[in-house]
Scaffold this motif. Structure first.
Motif, PDB file in Angstrom:
ATOM      1  N   ILE A  35      33.915  47.068  33.938  1.00 32.06           N
ATOM      2  CA  ILE A  35      34.250  47.133  32.508  1.00 32.06           C
ATOM      3  C   ILE A  35      35.408  48.105  32.278  1.00 32.06           C
ATOM      4  O   ILE A  35      36.341  47.821  31.514  1.00 32.06           O
ATOM      5  CB  ILE A  35      33.021  47.543  31.682  1.00 32.06           C
ATOM      6  N   VAL A  36      35.364  49.251  32.956  1.00 30.08           N
ATOM      7  CA  VAL A  36      36.434  50.247  32.811  1.00 30.08           C
ATOM      8  C   VAL A  36      37.759  49.692  33.322  1.00 30.08           C
ATOM      9  O   VAL A  36      38.810  49.836  32.681  1.00 30.08           O
ATOM     10  CB  VAL A  36      36.065  51.551  33.547  1.00 30.08           C
ATOM     11  N   LEU A  37      37.735  49.058  34.487  1.00 27.91           N
ATOM     12  CA  LEU A  37      38.965  48.491  35.053  1.00 27.91           C
ATOM     13  C   LEU A  37      39.545  47.406  34.146  1.00 27.91           C
ATOM     14  O   LEU A  37      40.762  47.347  33.926  1.00 27.91           O
ATOM     15  CB  LEU A  37      38.680  47.908  36.439  1.00 27.91           C
ATOM     16  N   LEU A  38      38.675  46.553  33.610  1.00 23.15           N
ATOM     17  CA  LEU A  38      39.141  45.506  32.707  1.00 23.15           C
ATOM     18  C   LEU A  38      39.769  46.099  31.447  1.00 23.15           C
ATOM     19  O   LEU A  38      40.797  45.619  30.964  1.00 23.15           O
ATOM     20  CB  LEU A  38      37.977  44.584  32.329  1.00 23.15           C
ATOM     21  N   SER A  39      39.139  47.155  30.924  1.00 21.80           N
ATOM     22  CA  SER A  39      39.673  47.769  29.700  1.00 21.80           C
ATOM     23  C   SER A  39      41.020  48.438  29.953  1.00 21.80           C
ATOM     24  O   SER A  39      41.929  48.359  29.118  1.00 21.80           O
ATOM     25  CB  SER A  39      38.670  48.784  29.142  1.00 21.80           C
ATOM     26  N   LEU A  40      41.160  49.097  31.103  1.00 20.78           N
ATOM     27  CA  LEU A  40      42.427  49.758  31.424  1.00 20.78           C
ATOM     28  C   LEU A  40      43.541  48.750  31.693  1.00 20.78           C
ATOM     29  O   LEU A  40      44.709  49.009  31.395  1.00 20.78           O
ATOM     30  CB  LEU A  40      42.244  50.667  32.647  1.00 20.78           C
ATOM     31  N   ALA A  41      43.158  47.603  32.248  1.00 20.59           N
ATOM     32  CA  ALA A  41      44.158  46.582  32.585  1.00 20.59           C
ATOM     33  C   ALA A  41      44.310  45.548  31.474  1.00 20.59           C
ATOM     34  O   ALA A  41      44.942  44.506  31.686  1.00 20.59           O
ATOM     35  CB  ALA A  41      43.759  45.886  33.891  1.00 20.59           C
ATOM     36  N   PRO A  43      46.208  45.154  28.791  1.00 21.96           N
ATOM     37  CA  PRO A  43      47.547  44.611  28.485  1.00 21.96           C
ATOM     38  C   PRO A  43      48.088  43.693  29.573  1.00 21.96           C
ATOM     39  O   PRO A  43      48.926  42.821  29.290  1.00 21.96           O
ATOM     40  CB  PRO A  43      48.414  45.872  28.362  1.00 21.96           C
ATOM     41  N   LEU A  44      47.629  43.891  30.808  1.00 26.43           N
ATOM     42  CA  LEU A  44      48.092  43.048  31.912  1.00 26.43           C
ATOM     43  C   LEU A  44      47.302  41.751  31.999  1.00 26.43           C
ATOM     44  O   LEU A  44      47.832  40.714  32.410  1.00 26.43           O
ATOM     45  CB  LEU A  44      47.960  43.812  33.240  1.00 26.43           C
ATOM     46  N   ILE A  45      46.023  41.807  31.615  1.00 21.32           N
ATOM     47  CA  ILE A  45      45.144  40.639  31.729  1.00 21.32           C
ATOM     48  C   ILE A  45      45.377  39.660  30.582  1.00 21.32           C
ATOM     49  O   ILE A  45      45.417  38.440  30.785  1.00 21.32           O
ATOM     50  CB  ILE A  45      43.663  41.070  31.753  1.00 21.32           C
ATOM     51  N   SER A  46      45.508  40.204  29.374  1.00 21.29           N
ATOM     52  CA  SER A  46      45.622  39.340  28.186  1.00 21.29           C
ATOM     53  C   SER A  46      46.996  39.496  27.531  1.00 21.29           C
ATOM     54  O   SER A  46      47.459  40.613  27.311  1.00 21.29           O
ATOM     55  CB  SER A  46      44.525  39.689  27.183  1.00 21.29           C
ATOM     56  N   PRO A  47      47.616  38.379  27.159  1.00 15.09           N
ATOM     57  CA  PRO A  47      48.929  38.442  26.499  1.00 15.09           C
ATOM     58  C   PRO A  47      48.824  38.646  24.988  1.00 15.09           C
ATOM     59  O   PRO A  47      49.843  38.765  24.311  1.00 15.09           O
ATOM     60  CB  PRO A  47      49.528  37.076  26.814  1.00 15.09           C
ATOM     61  N   PHE A  48      47.611  38.698  24.459  1.00 14.72           N
ATOM     62  CA  PHE A  48      47.428  38.738  23.006  1.00 14.72           C
ATOM     63  C   PHE A  48      47.336  40.167  22.478  1.00 14.72           C
ATOM     64  O   PHE A  48      46.871  41.072  23.162  1.00 14.72           O
ATOM     65  CB  PHE A  48      46.159  37.964  22.612  1.00 14.72           C
ATOM     66  N   ASP A  49      47.763  40.327  21.227  1.00 14.01           N
ATOM     67  CA  ASP A  49      47.606  41.585  20.495  1.00 14.01           C
ATOM     68  C   ASP A  49      46.198  41.587  19.888  1.00 14.01           C
ATOM     69  O   ASP A  49      45.820  40.621  19.214  1.00 14.01           O
ATOM     70  CB  ASP A  49      48.662  41.668  19.393  1.00 14.01           C
ATOM     71  N   ARG A  80      40.070  41.739  22.204  1.00  8.89           N
ATOM     72  CA  ARG A  80      39.468  42.763  21.348  1.00  8.89           C
ATOM     73  C   ARG A  80      38.286  43.446  22.033  1.00  8.89           C
ATOM     74  O   ARG A  80      38.042  44.642  21.844  1.00  8.89           O
ATOM     75  CB  ARG A  80      39.034  42.137  20.016  1.00  8.89           C
ATOM     76  N   ILE A  81      37.559  42.696  22.848  1.00 10.19           N
ATOM     77  CA  ILE A  81      36.438  43.297  23.594  1.00 10.19           C
ATOM     78  C   ILE A  81      36.964  44.306  24.611  1.00 10.19           C
ATOM     79  O   ILE A  81      36.403  45.399  24.767  1.00 10.19           O
ATOM     80  CB  ILE A  81      35.600  42.207  24.284  1.00 10.19           C
ATOM     81  N   LEU A  82      38.031  43.953  25.314  1.00 11.10           N
ATOM     82  CA  LEU A  82      38.594  44.862  26.322  1.00 11.10           C
ATOM     83  C   LEU A  82      39.126  46.143  25.683  1.00 11.10           C
ATOM     84  O   LEU A  82      38.882  47.247  26.191  1.00 11.10           O
ATOM     85  CB  LEU A  82      39.707  44.167  27.106  1.00 11.10           C
ATOM     86  N   PHE A  83      39.851  46.008  24.583  1.00 13.93           N
ATOM     87  CA  PHE A  83      40.339  47.208  23.895  1.00 13.93           C
ATOM     88  C   PHE A  83      39.189  47.968  23.242  1.00 13.93           C
ATOM     89  O   PHE A  83      39.224  49.193  23.142  1.00 13.93           O
ATOM     90  CB  PHE A  83      41.403  46.827  22.852  1.00 13.93           C
TER      91      PHE A  83
END
Length: 287
Positions: A35-41, A43-49, A80-83
């Motif tokens: 979960i931490v890695l996904l949240s930190l990455a 902007p790289l994983i998702s192209p959406f704001d 939004r979940i990742l952020f």
């Protein structure tokens, strides 16, 4: 040769041995780490704001473009979940850190000095602990005003008394120990004794409680967000997302389900990690 010696010493380390034996702790660490890695990455994983409105694509179901679908204004839920993970985990850890530091300082002073100081502090603590955590946090957040900062203050106030009681109990035991009596006989200032001798030796149960409390704190943040007393729109916070999404559960199920799933996984992982740390640091909990 040095590497072999280090490996052997690590293998014989009792803390490492206990952690290695507790498989559920590793499950928690893996889940939380992902979960931490996904949240930190994010902007790289998702192209959406996470806050960009796209009404043309509102309520899109999960697809290859929008993995978790979109919400009522077309925002990508996965993004939004990742952020939101950054916010929920970061705020939860920060609240517990603040509560633990304040609690151990006040608690050790109360337990070591005793007398009227201890009586006043403990009556205040008992008054706070007389209320259920959620009810008191809701009341404080409502009085302070509905935003994330005030929700953090409210939860910290609710959590501090627990650490005060823990630290006080340890301080009352430690002040009778020989090394503390020796320090007193040499004329050391009480503040020096508290800082150098009481707090370092009273911190272990506080650490155990803190690791167990992070998951509960994240749930409290989400609950206040769900009730409209925490993070306010358009902030991507799990509780706030569930608060809006649950009204669409029967028609657009993905909206509340995915934030709720991440909230469940994060809090569950933190509780598993907390149990493992308790088993390592608290000999009374040995199974």
């Amino acid at each position: 040769m040095q590497i072999n010696l280090h490996s052997k010493s690590l293998k014989n380390n009792p803390i490492w041995y206990k952690l290695k034996q507790n498989k559920m702790t590793w499950v928690g660490l893996v889940i939380l780490g992902l979960i931490v890695l996904l949240s930190l990455a994010a902007p790289l994983i998702s192209p959406f704001d996470p806050n960009k409105i796209d009404l043309v694509n509102k309520f899109q179901p999960p697809s290859s473009e929008h993995w978790f679908g979109t919400d009522e204004v077309g925002r990508d839920i996965f993004t939004r979940i990742l952020f939101g993970a950054r916010l929920s985990l970061g705020v939860g850890i920060l609240i517990i850190l603040i509560a633990a530091v304040i609690g151990i300082v006040i608690g050790t002073i109360s337990g070591y000095i005793g007398g009227i100081v201890d009586t006043v502090i403990m009556r205040f603590v008992d008054m706070i602990l007389a209320f259920p955590n959620l009810i008191l946090a809701m009341a404080l957040a409502a009085v302070l005003g509905p935003n994330l900062q005030n929700a953090m203050i409210a939860i910290a106030i609710v959590k501090i008394p627990v650490y005060i009681r823990l630290a006080r109990g340890e301080a009352m035991v430690l002040k009778e120990k020989l090394f503390v009596k020796s320090a007193e006989s040499f004329g050391l200032n009480k503040a020096v004794i508290i800082v150098k001798h009481i707090i370092p030796n009273a911190i272990s149960p506080v650490i155990i409680q803190a690791t167990l409390d992070v998951g509960d704190t994240i749930l409290l943040i989400a609950t206040l967000g769900f009730l409209g007393l925490g993070a306010q729109p358009p902030t991507p916070e799990w509780g706030a997302m569930i608060s809006v999404g649950w009204t669409y559960l029967l028609t657009y199920w993905w909206y509340p389900v995915f934030p709720g799933l991440f909230l469940f996984l994060a809090s569950g992982a933190l509780n598993l990690i907390g149990d493992g740390i308790r088993d390592v640091l608290d000999p009374k909990s040995a199974r």
